[in-house]
Scaffold this motif. Structure first.
Motif, PDB file in Angstrom:
ATOM      1  N   ASN A  58       0.810  -1.104   0.087  1.00 42.58           N
ATOM      2  CA  ASN A  58      -0.146   0.002  -0.200  1.00 42.58           C
ATOM      3  C   ASN A  58       0.792   1.401   0.006  1.00 42.58           C
ATOM      4  OD1 ASN A  58      -1.584   2.005   0.544  1.00 42.58           O
ATOM      5  ND2 ASN A  58      -2.727   1.254   2.225  1.00 42.58           N
ATOM      6  N   PRO A  59       0.789   1.955  -0.946  1.00 42.70           N
ATOM      7  CA  PRO A  59       1.923   3.320  -1.133  1.00 42.70           C
ATOM      8  C   PRO A  59       1.513   4.195  -0.047  1.00 42.70           C
ATOM      9  CG  PRO A  59       0.444   3.161  -2.948  1.00 42.70           C
ATOM     10  CD  PRO A  59      -0.044   2.023  -2.204  1.00 42.70           C
ATOM     11  N   ALA A  60       0.201   4.170   0.709  1.00 41.12           N
ATOM     12  CA  ALA A  60       0.174   5.068   1.975  1.00 41.12           C
ATOM     13  C   ALA A  60       1.001   4.736   3.008  1.00 41.12           C
ATOM     14  CB  ALA A  60      -1.318   5.104   2.237  1.00 41.12           C
TER      15      ALA A  60
ATOM     16  N   GLN B  80       8.639   0.505  -2.069  1.00 42.50           N
ATOM     17  CA  GLN B  80       7.265   1.116  -2.185  1.00 42.50           C
ATOM     18  C   GLN B  80       7.514   2.632  -2.842  1.00 42.50           C
ATOM     19  OE1 GLN B  80       6.091   1.923   1.735  1.00 42.50           O
ATOM     20  NE2 GLN B  80       5.853   3.950   1.360  1.00 42.50           N
TER      21      GLN B  80
ATOM     22  N   ARG C 174       5.651   6.279  -3.218  1.00 42.55           N
ATOM     23  CA  ARG C 174       4.411   7.200  -2.782  1.00 42.55           C
ATOM     24  C   ARG C 174       4.384   8.265  -3.911  1.00 42.55           C
ATOM     25  NH1 ARG C 174       4.510   9.581   2.565  1.00 42.55           N
ATOM     26  NH2 ARG C 174       6.518   9.611   2.549  1.00 42.55           N
ATOM     27  N   TRP C 175       3.232   8.888  -4.224  1.00 38.63           N
ATOM     28  CA  TRP C 175       3.225   9.906  -5.332  1.00 38.63           C
ATOM     29  C   TRP C 175       2.295  11.208  -4.606  1.00 38.63           C
ATOM     30  CZ3 TRP C 175      -1.532  11.497  -7.139  1.00 38.63           C
ATOM     31  CH2 TRP C 175      -2.465  10.374  -6.756  1.00 38.63           C
TER      32      TRP C 175
ATOM     33  N   GLN D 235      -2.875  12.554  -3.794  1.00 39.96           N
ATOM     34  CA  GLN D 235      -1.585  11.992  -3.365  1.00 39.96           C
ATOM     35  C   GLN D 235      -1.857  10.519  -2.935  1.00 39.96           C
ATOM     36  OE1 GLN D 235      -0.150  12.683   0.587  1.00 39.96           O
ATOM     37  NE2 GLN D 235      -1.852  14.087   1.045  1.00 39.96           N
ATOM     38  N   SER D 236      -0.916   9.732  -2.912  1.00 34.98           N
ATOM     39  CA  SER D 236      -1.173   8.143  -2.278  1.00 34.98           C
ATOM     40  C   SER D 236      -1.126   8.329  -0.667  1.00 34.98           C
ATOM     41  CB  SER D 236       0.041   7.537  -2.829  1.00 34.98           C
ATOM     42  OG  SER D 236       1.105   7.921  -2.290  1.00 34.98           O
TER      43      SER D 236
END
Length: 188
Positions: A35-37, A44, A46-47, A59-60
């Motif tokens: 999970n990116p969060a 991983q 995140r964006w 956002q992630s």
């Protein structure tokens, strides 16, 4: 040459080993990417998408804006350095990011006419006559001793990074001519 025959115990042990290794791989494949969060997990990504006003548009997870295009107090004894951070956006990643990958890119916005020429499709006469499709951007981690010091209060540490959108000639972008941008942060 001596041939060793397999005993039932050996066969059961080999099957258990193959099943345990294969089962773990199968379970990981079924789980899919992390999970990116969730921050701090190796591998991983995140964006984050920041709009032209320096606000998070999407956002992630895990990012907050610490300062967007700030004008800081003058701290110079010989001149005015209040605009030293004006062209930058400072972002809190929620974790130490000094060993992570950090990528910034300008987001396409082909329906925003920044120079009021009536052209937003990128085919304006040259050179750099259509600012909707031009510019540059850089990003780096804050608080890197001897390399990068971030000026806004509370941002000069490795939980924060700074993004510097610029016009194609390197000048600081101004309100009304700023662009959206994406950030991708990867963990090691």
């Amino acid at each position: 040459m001596r041939v060793i025959s397999s005993t039932p115990t050996f066969v059961v042990a080999a099957a258990a080993l193959a099943l345990s290794v294969g089962g773990t791989s199968w379970a990981m494949a079924q789980q899919g990417p992390s999970n990116p969060a969730e921050s701090g997990r190796p591998g991983q990504e995140r964006w984050l998408l920041v709009n032209a006003n320096g606000e998070i548009e999407a956002q992630s997870g895990g990012f907050t804006i610490a300062a967007a295009y700030p004008t800081l107090a003058n701290t110079s004894t010989t001149g005015d350095n209040s605009l030293r951070a004006a062209g930058n956006v400072y972002i809190d990643a929620g974790e130490d990011v000094r060993d992570n990958g950090l990528v910034a890119t300008i987001a396409l916005q082909n329906q925003v006419d920044q120079n009021a020429d009536g052209i937003t499709n990128g085919r304006a006469p040259a050179p750099d006559a259509n600012p909707e499709f031009s510019g540059e951007i850089a990003a780096t981690v804050c608080g890197l001793a001897g390399v990068v010091a971030c000026a806004p209060a509370g941002t000069n540490n490795t939980r924060h990074f700074v993004v510097s959108p610029r016009n194609s000639d390197g000048t600081v972008t101004q309100p009304g001519a700023r662009k959206r941008f994406y950030i991708v942060l990867t963990s090691d």
